[in-house]
Design an enzyme around this catalytic site. Structure first.
Site, PDB file in Angstrom:
ATOM      1  N   ARG A   2       3.842  -7.320  13.129  1.00 17.59           N
ATOM      2  CA  ARG A   2       2.565  -6.977  13.767  1.00 17.59           C
ATOM      3  C   ARG A   2       1.742  -8.242  13.980  1.00 17.59           C
ATOM      4  O   ARG A   2       2.028  -9.275  13.388  1.00 17.59           O
ATOM      5  CB  ARG A   2       1.753  -6.018  12.874  1.00 17.59           C
ATOM      6  CG  ARG A   2       2.414  -4.672  12.663  1.00 17.59           C
ATOM      7  CD  ARG A   2       1.568  -3.765  11.781  1.00 17.59           C
ATOM      8  NE  ARG A   2       2.139  -2.426  11.667  1.00 17.59           N
ATOM      9  CZ  ARG A   2       1.585  -1.431  10.971  1.00 17.59           C
ATOM     10  NH1 ARG A   2       0.451  -1.633  10.334  1.00 17.59           N
ATOM     11  NH2 ARG A   2       2.149  -0.248  10.911  1.00 17.59           N
ATOM     12  N   ARG A  18      -5.433   5.876   0.617  1.00 20.77           N
ATOM     13  CA  ARG A  18      -4.552   4.728   0.778  1.00 20.77           C
ATOM     14  C   ARG A  18      -4.808   3.864  -0.452  1.00 20.77           C
ATOM     15  O   ARG A  18      -5.953   3.433  -0.667  1.00 20.77           O
ATOM     16  CB  ARG A  18      -4.879   3.942   2.052  1.00 20.77           C
ATOM     17  CG  ARG A  18      -4.383   4.599   3.328  1.00 20.77           C
ATOM     18  CD  ARG A  18      -2.865   4.489   3.471  1.00 20.77           C
ATOM     19  NE  ARG A  18      -2.375   5.201   4.636  1.00 20.77           N
ATOM     20  CZ  ARG A  18      -2.266   4.662   5.854  1.00 20.77           C
ATOM     21  NH1 ARG A  18      -2.618   3.407   6.065  1.00 20.77           N
ATOM     22  NH2 ARG A  18      -1.794   5.362   6.857  1.00 20.77           N
ATOM     23  N   GLU A  43      -1.880  -3.720  13.169  1.00 21.78           N
ATOM     24  CA  GLU A  43      -1.331  -2.876  14.204  1.00 21.78           C
ATOM     25  C   GLU A  43      -2.039  -3.032  15.557  1.00 21.78           C
ATOM     26  O   GLU A  43      -3.261  -3.122  15.606  1.00 21.78           O
ATOM     27  CB  GLU A  43      -1.559  -1.458  13.726  1.00 21.78           C
ATOM     28  CG  GLU A  43      -0.642  -0.498  14.319  1.00 21.78           C
ATOM     29  CD  GLU A  43      -0.735   0.823  13.582  1.00 21.78           C
ATOM     30  OE1 GLU A  43      -1.746   1.118  12.942  1.00 21.78           O
ATOM     31  OE2 GLU A  43       0.252   1.547  13.681  1.00 21.78           O
ATOM     32  N   ARG A  69       4.151   0.477   2.415  1.00 22.45           N
ATOM     33  CA  ARG A  69       4.202  -0.633   3.369  1.00 22.45           C
ATOM     34  C   ARG A  69       3.889  -1.900   2.592  1.00 22.45           C
ATOM     35  O   ARG A  69       2.777  -2.081   2.087  1.00 22.45           O
ATOM     36  CB  ARG A  69       3.202  -0.411   4.493  1.00 22.45           C
ATOM     37  CG  ARG A  69       3.188  -1.533   5.504  1.00 22.45           C
ATOM     38  CD  ARG A  69       2.446  -1.151   6.794  1.00 22.45           C
ATOM     39  NE  ARG A  69       2.638  -2.228   7.749  1.00 22.45           N
ATOM     40  CZ  ARG A  69       1.859  -3.314   7.820  1.00 22.45           C
ATOM     41  NH1 ARG A  69       0.829  -3.452   7.035  1.00 22.45           N
ATOM     42  NH2 ARG A  69       2.136  -4.269   8.690  1.00 22.45           N
ATOM     43  N   GLU A  87      -7.050   7.449   7.552  1.00 26.46           N
ATOM     44  CA  GLU A  87      -5.938   8.166   8.196  1.00 26.46           C
ATOM     45  C   GLU A  87      -5.347   9.202   7.231  1.00 26.46           C
ATOM     46  O   GLU A  87      -4.987  10.309   7.622  1.00 26.46           O
ATOM     47  CB  GLU A  87      -4.872   7.166   8.637  1.00 26.46           C
ATOM     48  CG  GLU A  87      -3.696   7.834   9.295  1.00 26.46           C
ATOM     49  CD  GLU A  87      -2.732   6.823   9.911  1.00 26.46           C
ATOM     50  OE1 GLU A  87      -3.177   5.795  10.432  1.00 26.46           O
ATOM     51  OE2 GLU A  87      -1.515   7.102   9.858  1.00 26.46           O
ATOM     52  N   ARG A 113       0.836  -1.206   0.000  1.00 22.07           N
ATOM     53  CA  ARG A 113       0.000   0.000   0.000  1.00 22.07           C
ATOM     54  C   ARG A 113       0.863   1.244   0.000  1.00 22.07           C
ATOM     55  O   ARG A 113       2.038   1.211   0.404  1.00 22.07           O
ATOM     56  CB  ARG A 113      -0.939   0.011   1.191  1.00 22.07           C
ATOM     57  CG  ARG A 113      -0.274   0.056   2.571  1.00 22.07           C
ATOM     58  CD  ARG A 113       0.053   1.446   3.061  1.00 22.07           C
ATOM     59  NE  ARG A 113       0.150   1.493   4.521  1.00 22.07           N
ATOM     60  CZ  ARG A 113       0.917   2.330   5.177  1.00 22.07           C
ATOM     61  NH1 ARG A 113       1.697   3.181   4.536  1.00 22.07           N
ATOM     62  NH2 ARG A 113       0.936   2.319   6.497  1.00 22.07           N
ATOM     63  N   CYS A 157       0.772  10.773   9.481  1.00 22.97           N
ATOM     64  CA  CYS A 157       1.630  10.164  10.497  1.00 22.97           C
ATOM     65  C   CYS A 157       3.082  10.167  10.012  1.00 22.97           C
ATOM     66  O   CYS A 157       3.343   9.800   8.862  1.00 22.97           O
ATOM     67  CB  CYS A 157       1.174   8.728  10.754  1.00 22.97           C
ATOM     68  SG  CYS A 157       2.142   7.875  12.031  1.00 22.97           S
ATOM     69  N   THR A 199       5.370   8.185  10.461  1.00 23.88           N
ATOM     70  CA  THR A 199       5.888   6.855  10.089  1.00 23.88           C
ATOM     71  C   THR A 199       5.669   6.567   8.612  1.00 23.88           C
ATOM     72  O   THR A 199       6.283   5.654   8.069  1.00 23.88           O
ATOM     73  CB  THR A 199       5.193   5.727  10.885  1.00 23.88           C
ATOM     74  OG1 THR A 199       3.792   5.734  10.558  1.00 23.88           O
ATOM     75  CG2 THR A 199       5.372   5.887  12.365  1.00 23.88           C
TER      76      THR A 199
HETATM   77  N1  ARG Z   1      -0.178   6.610  16.730  1.00 24.51           N
HETATM   78  C1  ARG Z   1      -0.081   5.188  16.783  1.00 24.51           C
HETATM   79  C2  ARG Z   1       1.072   4.804  17.697  1.00 24.51           C
HETATM   80  O1  ARG Z   1       1.868   5.636  17.995  1.00 24.51           O
HETATM   81  C3  ARG Z   1       0.106   4.583  15.398  1.00 24.51           C
HETATM   82  C4  ARG Z   1       1.397   4.893  14.736  1.00 24.51           C
HETATM   83  C5  ARG Z   1       1.686   4.259  13.397  1.00 24.51           C
HETATM   84  N2  ARG Z   1       0.562   3.760  12.709  1.00 24.51           N
HETATM   85  C6  ARG Z   1      -0.234   4.430  11.904  1.00 24.51           C
HETATM   86  N3  ARG Z   1      -1.310   3.843  11.463  1.00 24.51           N
HETATM   87  N4  ARG Z   1       0.056   5.617  11.513  1.00 24.51           N
HETATM   88  O2  ARG Z   1       1.165   3.674  18.119  1.00 24.51           O
END
Ligand code: ARG
Length: 363
Positions: free
Chosen positions: A316, A236, A321, A287, A232, A133, A278, A280
């Site tokens: 994971r 995606r 997650e 990913r 999010e 993704r 985010c 990350t």
């Molecule tokens: N905010 C969450 C954490 O700190 C998710 C972090 C990464 N995952 C995400 N879907 N952005 O655990």
């Protein structure tokens, strides 16, 4: 807001922030937020605001402060937050993406040579399914916490038009959440197609306002190409199928990205590549993951963790997650997405998964 109201609002924010910071520092949270939000950085940033959307430090950190079990604990409420709150974002980004320093810049997009990506499990012994993704933000729109209800509706409309033009393997239908029954949603979630509702990390970050308005899922006929709208990230773009045919799955995602890119511009920064909510997900936003059953390695968790670390993989649980593994099934993917090319992210996952399979075979 009048001047007085603004002042009052800022005082409330600063009080809420002080309280939450105290709780964080006294907790045993393992988050990167706790690790890097030192008193010094806290004092430097607590009065700052982003110029356009007026986002505060509290907007960035509230998810991690309310959810002390966060791994990261921080989101960018709007794109400017990455620079205004850089003293906090930078070390977190460097840690998560393994050495991407403030001096580094993300490389240009490079999908790479797809022929070098193989079927990871040609005998179908270990891999249940594989998924690749990426996330995309649409230029001209802020991230979730700063989006108005109209923004959600506009993005969804724009995407519905674009979806109508997708053809061949990508052809499919868009299902808005507003027109789906709970039962249908749950089935799609159980089958790993749809995002969950009410993720507490996103909720605390103010990323679930006006839910379910503007949220939905596009699916091709075979359910091998999907697009999540306004979860999010604005988009995606996902390709997945049973088995381990990584090259083909990646190729289909790229086709989808290219088709959409002809119709809409994505937000990209020179330093961070594609911008996401985010930290990350910055950079390639890629990913690449396998749902893999490794019962032997599963009973030697240390070994699994060690090989994952060696190949920069993230392990994971079965349902993704923040979940646990069920019957030795894991969701294993590349961890870093920033500071390397799309191809390198895929290759990192491929090399790691191949070694995990080899190890499981030899046990
Ligand atoms: N905010 C969450 C954490 O700190 C998710 C972090 C990464 N995952 C995400 N879907 N952005 O655990």
């Amino acid at each position: 807001m009048s001047q007085d109201q603004k002042k009052c609002h800022l005082i409330c924010v600063s009080k809420a922030l002080d309280d939450a910071y105290k709780r964080l520092t006294q907790s045993d949270s393992k988050s990167l937020l706790k690790k890097y939000l030192t008193q010094e950085i806290y004092d430097e940033l607590k009065q700052k605001q982003t110029p356009t959307f007026k986002s505060t430090l509290l907007d960035c950190v509230q998810s991690g402060m309310m959810n002390l079990d966060s791994g990261i604990g921080i989101y960018a409420p709007d794109p400017e937050a990455y620079s205004v709150f850089a003293p906090l974002f930078d070390p977190i980004i460097e840690d998560y993406h393994m050495g991407f320093t403030p001096q580094n810049s993300h490389p240009p997009l490079n999908w790479g040579n797809l022929n070098t990506l193989v079927n990871l499990d040609p005998q179908n012994k270990y891999i249940i399914s594989t998924r690749v993704r990426c996330g995309r933000s649409i230029e001209g729109y802020p991230f979730n916490p700063c989006m108005s209800e109209d923004h959600y509706i506009e993005i969804e409309k724009k995407m519905e038009n674009i979806f109508q033009g997708l053809s061949g393997e990508l052809e499919g239908t868009y299902r808005p959440l507003t027109k789906m029954t709970k039962c249908e949603q749950e089935r799609l979630i159980d089958d790993h197609y749809l995002f969950k509702e009410g993720d507490r990390f996103l909720k605390a970050a103010k990323a679930c306002r006006f839910w379910p308005t503007g949220r939905g899922i596009y699916m091709n006929k075979n359910k091998t190409f999907l697009i999540w709208v306004n979860e999010e990230d604005h988009l995606r773009i996902i390709s997945m199928e049973p088995g381990g045919n990584l090259g083909d799955i990646y190729r289909r995602m790229i086709e989808g990205v290219k088709a959409i890119e002809q119709q809409v511009s994505f937000s990209r920064s020179d330093r961070f590549g594609y911008l996401t909510f985010c930290p990350t997900n910055l950079g390639t936003t890629i990913r690449a993951s396998a749902h893999i059953k490794v019962p032997k390695l599963s009973s030697d968790k240390e070994k699994l963790e060690a090989v994952a670390e060696k190949h920069h993989l993230q392990v994971r649980g079965t349902r993704g997650e923040h979940t646990e593994s069920e019957e030795g099934v894991y969701d294993i993917s590349n961890k870093r997405r920033l500071g390397l090319t799309e191809y390198e992210a895929l290759k990192e996952m491929q090399d790691g998964i191949l070694e995990i399979i080899k190890m499981e075979d030899s046990l």
